[in-house]
Write an enzyme that holds these catalytic residues in place. Structure first.
Site: not given
Length: 331
Positions: A70, A74, A102
């Protein structure tokens, strides 16, 4: 003098450019300079070092493989794969770590630090933090039972962060139109959208991203009609109305820590955990629906995912003399 690693890439670059020209495709300059052999001469043990640190981290944290994958996502979706998500606050940086998608959600930073430290001992000043994220995602998928691919390398690290762009990352509540717009904005198509969404075949999600589907879908004060009633009842036990929004749930209730194509079969059974999952299939006239069906029915998912990870890893990369080579991934 050519940057370190560039000679190892020169032949591969020539072949890539020739093939692209022959097929009538354009190749972005930065992406074309990446190649899987980039560290063959300067840090030949890079994959082995990263794998060793990740396997040790996994002994203490079964979620870490999904979390590291992930982080790469991101990072790449905010002005390209440049390691900007790793930068801490400073006098000149507003960290992306505190963007809404986040904050208290993205994790794995200490493991990235451990990888960087191990590589600095093995080959100091050679491997970028942006490449560490790409390699860590690749190895995390492999160690979870997923596909293998030769990850193109040679990224440099960015010198800035962008919390505004990070606040616009893909949301669990996005509809299909918004999802397609966000992927299209970085040069990714519908197949990339569906294939990369399959990364949610492992990992966890907090109740705060699930409860709207259970109790107030699109402001209707009713549950999402596309959600299987039995699965809704199961999730409601985990995420009761007014309950602890931080409780974790398996994104894939069948094989939560294994990288497989159950993400798609769950969607076909109307058991997509997040709204953005089910949107790929259940939106009327969705152009992504046949892609979901194809990836659910075979191991085509593995091939598609590997290709799309390479596509994503090419977003706005910095190469050559661009950016910097950080000694600490935090800045």
């Amino acid at each position: 003098m050519a940057p370190r690693g560039s000679m190892a890439c020169s032949l591969q670059l020539a072949v890539l450019m020739s093939a692209a020209i022959a097929l009538g495709f354009g190749v972005r300059a930065g992406a074309a300079q990446l190649c899987s052999e980039y560290y063959d001469q300067t840090c030949p043990d890079v994959h082995r070092v990263v794998r060793r640190v990740l396997k040790k981290a996994h002994e203490a944290d079964v979620r870490i493989y999904a979390s590291l994958t992930r982080l790469h996502f991101h990072d790449c979706f905010v002005h390209g794969c440049d390691g900007s998500i790793l930068l801490d606050n400073s006098s000149s940086i507003v960290s992306e770590k505190f963007a809404t998608p986040n904050n208290n959600s993205a994790r794995g930073y200490p493991v990235v630090d451990a990888v960087k430290a191990a590589l600095e001992q093995t080959c100091p000043g050679v491997v970028s933090c942006a490449d560490i994220l790409a390699i860590a995602a690749k190895i995390s998928v492999e160690l979870s039972g997923g596909p293998r691919w030769r990850v193109p390398l040679g990224r440099r690290d960015g010198t800035t962060a962008n919390i505004t762009a990070a606040n616009n990352l893909r949301s669990p509540l996005d509809n299909l139109t918004t999802l397609r717009q966000k992927f299209g904005a970085v040069g990714l198509d519908d197949t990339d959208l569906v294939a990369l969404s399959g990364a949610h075949t492992f990992g966890r999600v907090q109740c705060q991203f699930v409860t709207a589907r259970l109790y107030n879908f699109s402001g209707t004060n009713r549950p999402d009609p596309t959600l299987d009633r039995g699965y809704r009842a199961f999730l409601a036990l985990r995420c009761p109305r007014g309950g602890n929004v931080s409780v974790l749930n398996d994104l894939d209730p069948t094989t939560p820590d294994t990288f497989d194509n159950n993400y798609y079969t769950n969607i076909e059974a109307r058991r997509g955990t997040l709204q953005s999952h089910q949107e790929l299939l259940s939106t009327p006239g969705a152009p992504t629906a046949p892609i979901v069906g194809r990836l659910a029915g075979s191991q085509e998912f593995f091939r598609s995912f590997a290709r799309s990870m390479i596509n994503m890893g090419n977003i706005q990369v910095l190469t050559g003399s661009q950016g910097e080579m950080r000694k600490s991934c935090r800045g």
